[in-house]
Design an enzyme around this catalytic site. Sequence first.
Site, PDB file in Angstrom:
ATOM      1  N   LYS A  53       0.839  -1.203   0.000  1.00  0.00           N
ATOM      2  CA  LYS A  53       0.000   0.000   0.000  1.00  0.00           C
ATOM      3  C   LYS A  53       0.873   1.253   0.000  1.00  0.00           C
ATOM      4  CE  LYS A  53      -3.726  -2.469   2.298  1.00  0.00           C
ATOM      5  NZ  LYS A  53      -4.306  -2.883   3.576  1.00  0.00           N
ATOM      6  N   GLN A  97      -4.307  -1.210   9.883  1.00  0.00           N
ATOM      7  CA  GLN A  97      -4.164  -2.549   9.299  1.00  0.00           C
ATOM      8  C   GLN A  97      -4.690  -3.617  10.252  1.00  0.00           C
ATOM      9  OE1 GLN A  97      -3.045  -3.284   6.110  1.00  0.00           O
ATOM     10  NE2 GLN A  97      -3.675  -5.373   6.605  1.00  0.00           N
ATOM     11  N   ASP A 120     -10.967   2.903   4.354  1.00  0.00           N
ATOM     12  CA  ASP A 120     -11.291   1.474   4.244  1.00  0.00           C
ATOM     13  C   ASP A 120     -12.802   1.265   4.214  1.00  0.00           C
ATOM     14  OD1 ASP A 120      -9.196  -0.304   3.913  1.00  0.00           O
ATOM     15  OD2 ASP A 120      -8.582  -0.193   6.013  1.00  0.00           O
TER      16      ASP A 120
END
Length: 282
Positions: A53, A97, A120
Amino acid sequence: MAARILDGKALAAQVRAAVKQEVAALSQRGIRPGLAVVLAGDNPASRVYVRNKVRACEETGVRSELYELPAAVSEEALLDRVLALNDDADVHGILVQLPLPKHINASKVLETVSPAKDIDGFHAANLGALVAGVPHMVPCTPAGVMRLLDHAGVQLAGARAVVIGRSNIVGKPLALLLLARDATVTVCHSKSRDLQDIARSADVLVAAVGRAKLVTGAMVKPGACVIDVGVNRLPDGSLCGDVDFAAASAVAAWITPVPGGVGPMTIAMLLENCVRAARTQI
Ligand code: NAP
């Protein structure tokens, strides 16, 4: 006839090129989209995901900051980090994460991320907006799947879609997105009976389970579009999806490979969400 490959790697490259142009245009106005990634603990798979990412950000000009916290970090310290990022005007997107260390309440952390910076799309406010049919930040993997389906020109209105897996990050939001496009959607899970028959009724079959080769050729309707979200590591170290690729591609019209299908699209959608968040916040 063998199925056509839905090439997520190639489509993701197109999306990234468009993101790069948009970042350059924003930079000319003095705005640089910024992403903050919070990584707690030392899960090796998470490290790889985060590295990919951050690399994608660098390639497109999105500014990225990585906050690495030890596995023993307290929940309070993690929440403080997220709150500080919420208040940082240079950070437009925050990504925590997953999975988090076991002693940390992941829902509490995700709910602490400002919904505007929740690239997200995991915050209840963003999932609720999706349910209400007014999506804001759409979870990246489901968004990537929809982009792949559109790229292939798959007709969704009236089509029968079956999603195997009902997680909050993939299965459920994807079912909502398919429903919003007028597909007739069935969601299956570990307690579903007659999985083979249900799967075989699908014009669009999505597997998001995490079980190597769960979907056999006999579960695929001839001419279906098969999307494999699963990522499984085989004993020999290679990656494998939830679909038996060789068997399914002999029956389907379209199929995504693993790797090179949904995975690259997830990162591309993350970049798009970050730029969208920056635009919304300025
Ligand atoms: P998850 O939270 O573990 O959910 C798995 C789902 O599969 C659950 O709903 C579970 O049912 C269902 N399931 C388990 N065994 C089943 C069976 N035998 N038959 C039918 N359904 C079954 O997983 P996730 O986070 O959604 O991820 C799913 C897979 O996608 C994983 O391999 C993950 O690595 C991969 N993934 C890939 C990407 C990408 O970018 N490519 C992104 C995210 C995830 P219950 O609800 O009843 O337990």
